[in-house]
Design an enzyme around this catalytic site. Sequence first.
Site, PDB file in Angstrom:
ATOM      1  CE  LYS A 163      -3.219   2.640   2.951  1.00  0.00           C
ATOM      2  NZ  LYS A 163      -4.070   2.637   4.168  1.00  0.00           N
TER       3      LYS A 163
ATOM      4  CG  ASP B 255      -5.562   7.920   4.704  1.00  0.00           C
ATOM      5  OD1 ASP B 255      -6.481   8.549   4.128  1.00  0.00           O
ATOM      6  OD2 ASP B 255      -5.759   6.918   5.415  1.00  0.00           O
TER       7      ASP B 255
ATOM      8  CE  LYS C 187      -6.665   8.702   8.156  1.00  0.00           C
ATOM      9  NZ  LYS C 187      -7.299   7.629   8.941  1.00  0.00           N
TER      10      LYS C 187
ATOM     11  CG  ASP D 282      -1.963   5.226   5.031  1.00  0.00           C
ATOM     12  OD1 ASP D 282      -1.817   4.163   5.674  1.00  0.00           O
ATOM     13  OD2 ASP D 282      -3.040   5.559   4.504  1.00  0.00           O
TER      14      ASP D 282
ATOM     15  CG  ASP E 143      -9.945   7.533   6.812  1.00  0.00           C
ATOM     16  OD1 ASP E 143      -8.890   7.498   6.144  1.00  0.00           O
ATOM     17  OD2 ASP E 143      -9.973   7.736   8.036  1.00  0.00           O
TER      18      ASP E 143
ATOM     19  CD  GLU F  81      -6.721   5.259   2.569  1.00  0.00           C
ATOM     20  OE1 GLU F  81      -7.704   5.320   3.328  1.00  0.00           O
ATOM     21  OE2 GLU F  81      -5.561   5.054   2.976  1.00  0.00           O
TER      22      GLU F  81
ATOM     23  NE  ARG G  75     -10.900  -1.198   3.881  1.00  0.00           N
ATOM     24  CZ  ARG G  75     -11.499  -1.412   5.041  1.00  0.00           C
ATOM     25  NH1 ARG G  75     -12.656  -2.042   5.101  1.00  0.00           N
ATOM     26  NH2 ARG G  75     -10.947  -1.009   6.165  1.00  0.00           N
TER      27      ARG G  75
HETATM   28  N1  BES Z   1      -4.296   4.423   6.969  1.00  0.00           N
HETATM   29  C1  BES Z   1      -5.441   4.198   7.758  1.00  0.00           C
HETATM   30  C2  BES Z   1      -5.213   3.158   8.853  1.00  0.00           C
HETATM   31  C3  BES Z   1      -4.442   3.646  10.050  1.00  0.00           C
HETATM   32  C4  BES Z   1      -5.013   4.494  10.961  1.00  0.00           C
HETATM   33  C5  BES Z   1      -3.177   3.157  10.274  1.00  0.00           C
HETATM   34  C6  BES Z   1      -4.298   4.883  12.067  1.00  0.00           C
HETATM   35  C7  BES Z   1      -2.468   3.540  11.398  1.00  0.00           C
HETATM   36  C8  BES Z   1      -3.034   4.405  12.300  1.00  0.00           C
HETATM   37  C9  BES Z   1      -6.575   3.671   6.876  1.00  0.00           C
HETATM   38  O1  BES Z   1      -6.600   4.141   5.593  1.00  0.00           O
HETATM   39  C10 BES Z   1      -7.839   4.078   7.538  1.00  0.00           C
HETATM   40  O2  BES Z   1      -8.087   5.257   7.603  1.00  0.00           O
HETATM   41  N2  BES Z   1      -8.600   3.119   7.996  1.00  0.00           N
HETATM   42  C11 BES Z   1      -9.814   3.389   8.666  1.00  0.00           C
HETATM   43  C12 BES Z   1     -10.823   2.376   8.212  1.00  0.00           C
HETATM   44  C13 BES Z   1     -12.231   2.668   8.645  1.00  0.00           C
HETATM   45  C14 BES Z   1     -12.744   3.904   7.953  1.00  0.00           C
HETATM   46  C15 BES Z   1     -13.087   1.493   8.326  1.00  0.00           C
HETATM   47  C16 BES Z   1      -9.557   3.264  10.161  1.00  0.00           C
HETATM   48  O3  BES Z   1      -8.800   2.404  10.579  1.00  0.00           O
HETATM   49  O4  BES Z   1     -10.115   4.084  10.909  1.00  0.00           O
HETATM   50 ZN    ZN Z   2      -4.838   4.764   4.814  1.00  0.00          ZN
HETATM   51 MN    MN Z   3      -7.673   5.978   5.458  1.00  0.00          MN
END
Ligand code: BES
Ligand code: ZN
Ligand code: MN
Length: 496
Positions: free
Chosen positions: A266, A271, A278, A289, A348, A350, A352
């Site tokens: 990835k 992000d 966020k 990210d 968010d 994204e 996947r």
């Molecule tokens: N890059 C983030 C995941 C992340 C968040 C990694 C904090 C490390 C620390 C990912 O893209 C994301 O935002 N995931 C969301 C998914 C949710 C919207 C289902 C998350 O984990 O809040």
């Molecule tokens: Zn992300």
């Molecule tokens: Mn995200």
Amino acid sequence: MDFFVRSGQPGSFKTGCLILGVFADGKLDERGQQIDKASKGLLRELGRRGDLPKEPGGTLMVTDPRGLAAHRLLLVGCGKPAAFSIKSLRSATTAAAVELAAVGAADAISLLSCKDVDAYTIARHGGEALAGAFYRFDLLKTGTKRPAPKLKRFGMMVDSTTDRRHAKRGLEHASAIAAGSAAARELANLPANHCTPTHLANFARKLAAGDKAMKVKILGEAEMRKLKMGSLLSVTAGAVEPAKLIVLEYKGKGAKSSAPVALVGKGVTFDTGGICLKPPPGMDEMKFDMGGAAGVLGTMTAIAQLRPPINVVAIIPACENMPSGTATRPGDVVRSMSGKTIEILNTDAEGRLILCDALTYARRYKPAAVVDVATLTGACVIALGHHLTGLMSKDDKLAAELLAAGEQAQDRAWRMPVEEDYNKELRSNFADFANVAGREGGAVTAACFLSRFTEGLSWAHLDIAGTAWRSGRAKGATGRPVGLLVQFLLSRAGTG
Ligand code: BES
Ligand code: ZN
Ligand code: MN
């Protein structure tokens, strides 16, 4: 850093610094006894005075130790002998590195060892820990930079000629893994205004340049459109910075035309969350990210050095996730390269969305195994914290291989489920399925989403959201999971 092995009487080693472990029970190991004898009881004297380090990681630097050819003797606390493991050897080496940097020694020899552990493993982990501790990210600082570390040569003591051969190999592997891990840390630490998808692509180009075993291909957005990568494109829709799909092939000598291992990383260089923006606190950390991409490129860096007989293809979808008038909206339905339609309920989620198209693209290589690596979910950090990487796979054999590689590399993972009950939670009224389920079990439902694009493949997913970087005062990339991935490839190639 140059690594070397040394055998003989440690008292006669001419070096800037000798590193010796001392244990909490006050007993000296064989090397300790040799040093004590050569220095006419220096260690026992220090012990009687209560000056030896007691806590694991505690140190005492002795300059001009009497009777020894070395300029300095660095004593490192190793705790209880029965509890001293390879993990402890790594922390003891890290503690020693801090002192070595402080005194500015140009060379050093470590006498640290670990009972019942082979010379390869000791050298490998000693070398890795030492090099890792000397990593600095100073690229963007001007003026008062910390002085560059002076250590140029680092040796490990061995007892026999067979050990010498094994330790040399351990140090070779350590050197390559350290270089790969440093490359990954450098890319991940670099902020998003420097480390763009184009920067990642250029890194891959440079790695392949002049290496006959490497071939690089960079796809732009027009090519992604031709391939119908509607999911990947929906993530970059709000960004001005152009997206790239980076494909880096390594063909190992002796691997002939055997099916490659595909590593998919990835590469979200920033992000923001997109329209599902966020909150500001800690958002800067979303420059990390692209940790999956960094881990994969770091692994390829190590592979370029080690040249194992295996074929590997790295596939990195790289883009920014930005909000704007052209950004994807919650509720939008997109068509992925696989033909499956996705309702984007949360912009968010994204990672996947870019990975699924990269995974579909990976099919054209008819890979023997596919491992994707991603800072995918905050939920994985809640589940496992910052110590272990999340591993999801329906393939028990592949999962076992990756767990064992993590163990061997001291870069561990923990298996979590990918099961139908969770998968069902991705249902959608408007598309084949949604990109998110509820908050609960978020790391698992994310893996389930990916599993819908990997049917028939031997596939595993590594969620490195908790392990790719550290927050707080020690904020910075860790270089994980380069150790795990390199070990996995070496083991598959039968050379590690
Ligand atoms: N890059 C983030 C995941 C992340 C968040 C990694 C904090 C490390 C620390 C990912 O893209 C994301 O935002 N995931 C969301 C998914 C949710 C919207 C289902 C998350 O984990 O809040
Ligand atoms: Zn992300
Ligand atoms: Mn995200």
